[in-house]
Write a protein that holds these residues in place. Structure first.
Motif, short mmCIF file in Angstrom:
data_model
loop_
_atom_site.label_atom_id
_atom_site.label_comp_id
_atom_site.label_asym_id
_atom_site.label_seq_id
_atom_site.Cartn_x
_atom_site.Cartn_y
_atom_site.Cartn_z
N SER A 284 0.85 -1.19 0.00
CA SER A 284 0.00 0.00 0.00
C SER A 284 0.88 1.23 0.00
O SER A 284 2.10 1.15 0.24
CB SER A 284 -0.91 0.00 1.23
OG SER A 284 -0.12 0.13 2.40
N ALA A 285 0.29 2.39 -0.25
CA ALA A 285 1.07 3.62 -0.30
C ALA A 285 1.79 3.87 1.01
O ALA A 285 2.96 4.27 1.03
CB ALA A 285 0.16 4.79 -0.64
N ALA A 286 1.10 3.63 2.12
CA ALA A 286 1.71 3.86 3.44
C ALA A 286 2.83 2.87 3.69
O ALA A 286 3.91 3.23 4.19
CB ALA A 286 0.65 3.75 4.53
N GLN A 287 2.61 1.60 3.33
CA GLN A 287 3.64 0.57 3.51
C GLN A 287 4.86 0.87 2.63
O GLN A 287 6.00 0.69 3.04
CB GLN A 287 3.07 -0.80 3.18
CG GLN A 287 2.08 -1.33 4.19
CD GLN A 287 1.43 -2.62 3.72
OE1 GLN A 287 1.18 -2.81 2.52
NE2 GLN A 287 1.16 -3.52 4.67
N PHE A 288 4.59 1.27 1.37
CA PHE A 288 5.68 1.57 0.45
C PHE A 288 6.52 2.74 0.96
O PHE A 288 7.75 2.72 0.90
CB PHE A 288 5.12 1.90 -0.94
CG PHE A 288 6.18 2.23 -1.95
CD1 PHE A 288 7.00 1.25 -2.47
CD2 PHE A 288 6.38 3.54 -2.36
CE1 PHE A 288 7.98 1.56 -3.40
CE2 PHE A 288 7.37 3.86 -3.28
CZ PHE A 288 8.18 2.87 -3.80
#
Length: 506
Positions: free
Chosen positions: A115-119
């Motif tokens: 996800s964007a946050a994980q990335f």
């Protein structure tokens, strides 16, 4: 199979400056620039473990290996599984980071998988880890065909994968670099190394242009020196060391003949091993070919200079001692005795333990039996031949010959005569032993006091009694009695006489 040319031993006048400089650069790069990489790798592993990057990167790497399904991936996958099972995160992290193709595509894969946050969190965690890895000198400057980094075309030829790799290449560099430098000098040798190393890279590119496996080592540049040496010396004969499995020997061949052997050997090894070995066999082929072409061009442009500078290898690599011996035997065949004697005298001085040289000097000197040279040659040969039983026949022949020829008389000291008599009697050459023994018996007491004449006489009695027991020769019996009588008269209370009586009674 390994075939290595052997160069002439260098002197201060022919110091191989280029070879030594290249040797120094290779060792300096490895010791001071590459060895510190071990600490950088350790720091990278520590930072990686602390960053918890393994949670998202290890699954990606496993999928990557499964997707590729090539030979290298099949080899890495089982090893990686063992490391994961042992939870050795640090070692798996190093294997992952060494897979350069995967690392270049890791960000793209992570962007799709997370996800964007994980990335964003992954990228933030990756920054300090990558910063440590970028300090790895070897990874930064080795040659990777799939990555266009022109500086690595040069840097890779001064780097090595370990101590064994370095030592093997440096031995070859010294042997072959000296051979080339003796022929062309410093700057052409440097040119062959650099341009040959570059040529080996460009030769390999069409075959492995998309490879991500790193290449490093001086072997391509050294192969260029080998190709250059073969062309430079052409049909001149070079001494080679070779080994096949456990057999090794030396052989002398025209240099150019070995060039196709080297090339065929590298191609053959590539055909057999290119799927299981990381050795750049084609780079070696490229180095050999490029080095040979460079040397050919150099010879064409410097034909006059080379005719003067490039010596005949028959003369260059020949052992001076062997050359002098051939010259001495040539003089013998021409019956030029004085010239042959001069050569053998030099040979004998260079190898004072060589009894065959001493014998030749004696044989040539005996033509002038009144000269000091003849006496010196006789004394030298007699002293050398007395060292063991194998040379006793030569000692006996020489003594009898010397005794007959010496003018005005044999020049032996009393101690030398005593030693000769005892040695020859001990080995059964009583005829020769009698010559110095009879002389010693006639010496005045003032001169015979420096030796143990009783021991000499006892040795003669023992030798002649031993001969008489074997042959029953009446002459031997009479001679033994003669020496016994002298011993009994001259040394009536000696222990030697006691032993002699026992021998005579047997």
């Amino acid at each position: 199979m390994l075939i290595i040319p052997l160069a002439q031993k260098p002197t201060w006048r022919s110091l191989p400056v280029a070879t030594l400089l290249l040797l120094f650069i290779n060792i300096f790069v490895f010791v001071f620039l590459q060895l510190p990489d071990e600490k950088i790798e350790s720091r990278f592993q520590e930072a990686y473990v602390q960053s918890r990057l393994a949670e998202t990167e290890f699954p990606q790497y496993k999928r990557w290996l499964e997707e590729r399904d090539d030979q290298r991936s099949k080899k890495i996958a089982p090893y990686l599984q063992k490391l994961e099972d042992s939870r050795d995160v640090a070692r798996v992290a190093l294997v992952l980071q060494m897979d350069r193709e995967f690392v270049t595509k890791l960000e793209q894969r992570q962007q799709k998988a997370l996800s964007a946050a994980q990335f964003s969190a992954w990228r933030e965690a990756r920054v300090p880890v990558d910063a440590i890895w970028r300090k790895n000198f070897t990874e930064h400057y080795l040659f990777v065909p799939a990555v266009t980094a022109p500086v690595t075309y040069i840097t890779h030829m001064f780097m090595h994968g370990g101590i064994g790799h370095l030592l093997g290449n440096m031995v070859m560099l010294v042997l072959i670099g000296m051979l080339v430098e003796q022929a062309v000098g410093m700057w052409p040798t440097m040119m062959f190394y650099f341009l040959g190393g570059l040529g080996s890279v460009f030769f390999e590119m069409p075959f492995h242009g998309n490879a991500w496996v790193g290449s490093l080592g001086a072997s391509g540049a050294i192969a260029a020196l080998m190709g250059a040496a073969a062309v430079l010396y052409g049909m001149r004969k070079v001494r080679f060391f070779y080994h096949v499995v456990f057999y090794f020997d030396f052989i002398t061949l025209p240099a150019i003949i070995v060039l196709p052997v080297w090339i065929i050997n590298e191609i053959w090894q590539w055909m057999l091993l290119h799927n299981v070995s990381n050795v750049a066999y084609l780079a070696h082929v490229g180095g050999l070919v490029v080095g040979a072409l460079l040397a050919f061009a150099f010879k064409r442009m410097n034909a006059t200079k080379q005719a003067v500078r490039l010596p005949s290898l028959d003369k260059l690599n020949d052992d001076p001692q062997a050359s002098r011996e051939r010259r001495a035997r040539h003089y013998l065949s021409q019956m030029n005795w004085d010239a042959a004697l001069r050569e053998f005298l030099v040979l004998a001085r260079a190898e004072p333990e060589n009894i065959s040289y001493a014998e030749q000097v004696y044989k040539l000197s005996r033509m002038k039996p009144a000269t000091d040279d003849f006496h010196r040659a006789a004394l030298k040969l007699l002293s050398m031949a007395g060292s063991n039983a194998e040379h006793a026949p030569l000692q006996a022949r020489t003594l009898i010959d010397y005794w007959a020829l010496a003018r005005p008389a044999p020049q032996l000291s009393a101690s030398s005569m005593a030693k000769l008599s005892k040695t020859l009697a001990k080995y059964g050459y009583s005829d020769a032993a009698e010559l110095p023994a009879n002389t010693l018996v006639k010496l005045p007491s003032s001169k015979s006091n420096e030796i143990n004449l009783a021991e000499v006489l006892l040795t003669m009695v023992a030798a002649l009694r031993r001969a008489a027991r074997v042959t029953s020769n009446a002459a031997d019996i009479a001679r033994s009695q003669h020496y016994f009588n002298i011993l009994e008269t001259r040394f009536p209370h000696s222990p030697e006489l006691v032993l002699a009586r026992q021998l005579m009674a047997e």
